[in-house]
Enzyme design. Structure first.
Site, PDB file in Angstrom:
ATOM      1  N   HIS A 141       0.815  -1.220   0.000  1.00  0.00           N
ATOM      2  CA  HIS A 141       0.000   0.000   0.000  1.00  0.00           C
ATOM      3  C   HIS A 141       0.848   1.269   0.000  1.00  0.00           C
ATOM      4  CE1 HIS A 141      -3.689  -2.142   0.472  1.00  0.00           C
ATOM      5  NE2 HIS A 141      -3.428  -2.587   1.686  1.00  0.00           N
ATOM      6  N   ASP A 178      -3.226 -10.456  -2.109  1.00  0.00           N
ATOM      7  CA  ASP A 178      -3.722  -9.888  -0.857  1.00  0.00           C
ATOM      8  C   ASP A 178      -5.171  -9.443  -1.081  1.00  0.00           C
ATOM      9  OD1 ASP A 178      -2.338  -8.374   1.807  1.00  0.00           O
ATOM     10  OD2 ASP A 178      -4.153  -7.432   1.053  1.00  0.00           O
ATOM     11  N   HIS A 180      -6.636  -6.885  -0.189  1.00  0.00           N
ATOM     12  CA  HIS A 180      -6.731  -5.446  -0.416  1.00  0.00           C
ATOM     13  C   HIS A 180      -5.973  -5.071  -1.693  1.00  0.00           C
ATOM     14  CE1 HIS A 180      -6.903  -6.017   4.075  1.00  0.00           C
ATOM     15  NE2 HIS A 180      -8.097  -5.508   3.792  1.00  0.00           N
ATOM     16  N   ASP A 266      -5.053 -12.444   3.776  1.00  0.00           N
ATOM     17  CA  ASP A 266      -6.271 -11.879   4.319  1.00  0.00           C
ATOM     18  C   ASP A 266      -7.516 -12.186   3.491  1.00  0.00           C
ATOM     19  OD1 ASP A 266      -4.966 -10.273   2.517  1.00  0.00           O
ATOM     20  OD2 ASP A 266      -4.833  -8.543   3.839  1.00  0.00           O
TER      21      ASP A 266
END
Length: 367
Positions: A141, A178, A180, A266
């Site tokens: 990120h 991931d 996200h 996740d």
């Protein structure tokens, strides 16, 4: 050749503030006992499970030097690095969104990036067949000058730019599974046609305003960024279909010199920050898919860098399945939740909906 596993106890010592999921405590949010959901325990328990199962002995394990300032500066401007170092030396703080760090946070983040740098370097030098970097804090990120989502430095981007600067690779593909969106990796390479970035993520999870399928790259890099926003509750079959119909064809079109996976866990069905119903077998099969693609396209050169995953119970089993596949080991750590997760997978009607969603995206990306 063997699989290399890079880790360092100091990465487990990275500390944040007291959070309730992704919200700082105070005001309307009561303090939590555990604090920041990005805790060391998911990573430490993965490493410990591999030791106890015996898989540890089948890998080349060890640490690596922290990434040097000049390596960090290939991705992050001097102003950001200086600001981060000063805050770290002054006792810690928070420079972006949901990125708290304690004293020494700069050095730990540089070490986390260094594990990824050395993992990629060892694979490209032909010292090992493939490698896993247990990096913490995570990195996908982090923008060049603004950290967010628990990510303080762009670990994978730093490793890629170091490898390119050393002349070890020209074309690099990043597969980010991931839950996200890998917005930092996307932003760093959005105008670079030599780096393919693919992100499989739960639609509108985090960040809320990135990850749309129509963000394809800029200028000469048009088509080198692929976002695959997926519906919550996708499940095992949907992930494997997305890999088969979107990710693998994109890798074959791109013809990379090496494949790097942003390996977050996740999407696990037990993760508090995702809603995707992935299982240990999902992660095992996705690893098998990229490993086979690497063998076909780039002499097996494959590196996995640890990203998110916040279930202390389930991440170790998901990660162990990945390592089993990477090493080709016969050692197993059976998932005690497997039967439950199999029963909770989506029904045939939802699977049909998800496959139609994926097919539509696949046609879009194949234009």
């Amino acid at each position: 050749m063997t699989t290399a596993f890079y880790w360092d106890e100091r990465c487990f010592w990275h500390g944040g503030g007291n959070y309730a999921l992704t919200l700082p405590v105070g005001g309307f949010v009561q303090p939590m006992n555990a604090g920041l959901p990005e805790s060391p325990e998911t990573k430490r328990r993965l490493k410990n499970l591999a030791e106890v199962s015996g898989l540890w002995a089948e890998m080349r394990t060890g640490s690596a030097p922290g990434a040097r300032w000049e390596e960090l500066a290939r991705v992050h401007p001097e102003s950001y690095l200086t600001r981060f170092k000063s805050a770290s030396d002054a006792g810690g703080g928070e420079l972006g969104l949901r990125t708290p760090f304690s004293p020494g946070g700069f050095e730990i983040a540089a070490l986390s990036a260094g594990l990824a740098v050395e993992a990629l370097r060892a694979v490209l030098k032909g010292e090992v067949a493939n490698a896993y970097a247990l990096s913490r804090p995570p990195g996908h990120h982090c923008l060049p000058d603004w950290p967010n989502g628990f990510c303080l430095m762009a670990n994978i981007a730093i490793a890629i730019e170091t490898a390119r600067a050393e002349g070890r690779a020209a074309r690099v593909a990043v597969v980010d599974w991931d839950v996200h969106h890998g917005n930092g990796t996307e932003a760093i390479f959005l105008n670079n046609p030599e780096v393919l970035t693919i992100s499989l993520h739960q639609e509108a999870n985090y960040p809320l305003d990135t990850g749309q399928a129509d963000v394809r790259g800029e200028g000469a890099a048009k088509g080198s960024n692929i976002n695959v926003p997926l519906p919550p509750g996708l499940g095992h079959k949907g992930y494997i279909a997305a890999m088969e119909r979107i990710v693998l064809p994109a890798l074959h079109r791109f013809q990379p010199d090496v494949i790097v996976v942003a390996c977050g866990y996740d999407a696990s069905a037990f993760d508090p920050l995702g809603r995707m119903l992935a299982t240990t077998e999902t992660f095992r099969q996705m690893t098998a898919q990229v490993k086979a693609a690497a063998q076909e396209l780039c002499a097996g050169r494959l590196v996995l860098v640890h990203e998110g995953g916040y279930s202390e119970v389930h991440v170790p089993f998901c990660g162990h399945a990945v390592l089993e596949e990477l090493t080709g080991s016969a050692i197993r750590a059976p998932d005690p939740m497997a039967r439950t997760l199999e029963a909770r997978q989506p029904n045939a009607r939802f699977d049909a909906f998800a496959e139609a969603w994926i097919d539509e995206l696949a046609l879009y990306f194949d234009r």
